[in-house]
Write an enzyme that holds these catalytic residues in place. Structure first.
Site, PDB file in Angstrom:
ATOM      1  N   PRO A  21       0.823  -1.208   0.000  1.00  0.00           N
ATOM      2  CA  PRO A  21       0.000   0.000   0.000  1.00  0.00           C
ATOM      3  C   PRO A  21       0.860   1.262   0.000  1.00  0.00           C
ATOM      4  O   PRO A  21       1.911   1.312   0.649  1.00  0.00           O
ATOM      5  CB  PRO A  21      -0.797  -0.120   1.304  1.00  0.00           C
ATOM      6  CG  PRO A  21      -0.759  -1.561   1.648  1.00  0.00           C
ATOM      7  CD  PRO A  21       0.540  -2.081   1.136  1.00  0.00           C
ATOM      8  N   GLU A  22       0.418   2.257  -0.739  1.00  0.00           N
ATOM      9  CA  GLU A  22       1.089   3.547  -0.751  1.00  0.00           C
ATOM     10  C   GLU A  22       0.185   4.573  -0.075  1.00  0.00           C
ATOM     11  O   GLU A  22      -0.836   4.207   0.514  1.00  0.00           O
ATOM     12  CB  GLU A  22       1.452   3.924  -2.192  1.00  0.00           C
ATOM     13  CG  GLU A  22       2.354   2.887  -2.856  1.00  0.00           C
ATOM     14  CD  GLU A  22       2.740   3.219  -4.289  1.00  0.00           C
ATOM     15  OE1 GLU A  22       2.833   4.417  -4.625  1.00  0.00           O
ATOM     16  OE2 GLU A  22       2.945   2.278  -5.085  1.00  0.00           O
TER      17      GLU A  22
END
Length: 292
Positions: free
Chosen positions: A2-3
């Site tokens: 995830p960013e």
């Protein structure tokens, strides 16, 4: 992994459904889920009981839940498959449930940490004067942070003497940008991932930051990017930005700007996606491109 947009979506869900609640019980169901809490699972559980969860916070890709009545915070490492889910107490346990947190109220929901690959986990840490868990005090502010210093970023970029994508993934320089959104922002800015940072002018840096913010805000608006069921928000819903990606994952598909087939190149154990026409490589890289 995830960013920033994906982590921010989770943070907003935790703020709505978990912040302000008091912990009554914690079940650590897999030791690897608390391996970063060096004192172990029983200590992690004991130190959370009776404490109120404060307002969920994030810096870049890092997410934490401060304890409102203690100078400590629960730091969440989502890894590649970690999920923080708010579920009804009577919902069946997920196959890869690792930690369960119950609360002292009648809302009828609990917080569950689910992690198929067990790369992620939760840990308890002391906080700095700014409220950050001490283990991430070195992490830079992200471009959506109102206090982000564009001039400091530009000067750091110029001093780093590296290439632009490496710089964007350096979380001590700018946080929250990972492989997907780096490729997306560089495509929008018409910049090759091997462009030397020393060549950046102040206007070029400003333009790139604008594209980074635009692509992250666009992703936030649709819940982030989900390629499979491993990234979901706290209600178990996937994001839909993968339908709008212009660069990442589009090898051999036509560039949405010029129609040239997009290319993929191995890069630091990952892949970089780019348009060979819109994002022309610097001279040394062009020679390697012609011979590959």
């Amino acid at each position: 992994m995830p960013e920033l947009p994906e982590v921010e979506v989770v943070r907003r869900g935790l703020e709505r459904w978990v912040s302000g609640r008091v912990v009554t019980d914690v079940d650590v169901l897999h030791p690897r889920a608390v391996r970063r809490h060096l004192a172990g699972g029983p200590d992690f559980a004991a130190r959370l009981k009776g404490h109120e969860i404060g307002e969920a916070r994030r810096r870049g890709k890092y997410l934490w839940l401060p304890l409102a009545d203690s100078p400590n915070a629960i730091l969440a490492h989502l890894g590649m498959s970690g999920q923080l889910l708010v579920q009804p107490e009577d919902a069946p346990d997920e196959k890869h449930l690792r930690i369960r947190v119950r609360f002292d109220d009648d809302l009828g929901t609990e917080l569950r940490f689910v992690d198929q690959r067990t790369f992620g986990g939760l840990s308890l840490h002391g906080t700095t004067a700014d409220g950050l868990p001490d283990v991430i005090a070195h992490i830079a502010r992200d471009p959506l942070d109102p206090a982000f210093d564009e001039e400091a970023f530009h000067q750091g970029l110029r001093r780093s003497r590296t290439t632009i994508k490496r710089a964007l993934l350096n979380q001590s320089l700018i946080s929250g940008v990972g492989n997907i959104y780096a490729d997306e922002a560089l495509w929008r800015a018409k910049l090759h991932y091997e462009r030397p940072t020393a060549t950046f002018t102040r206007p070029r840096t400003t333009e790139l930051l604008g594209h980074i913010r635009d692509v992250m805000n666009a992703a936030l608006a649709v819940g982030g990017t989900s390629f499979d069921s491993l990234y979901v928000n706290v209600n178990g819903e996937s994001g839909y930005f993968e339908r709008s990606l212009d660069a990442y994952g589009r090898e051999d598909e036509p560039c949405r700007r010029c129609g040239t087939p997009m290319r993929r190149r191995p890069w630091m154990n990952r892949s970089s996606y780019f348009c060979p026409r819109c994002q022309r490589p610097p001279r040394p890289a062009r020679q390697r491109l012609r011979t590959s």
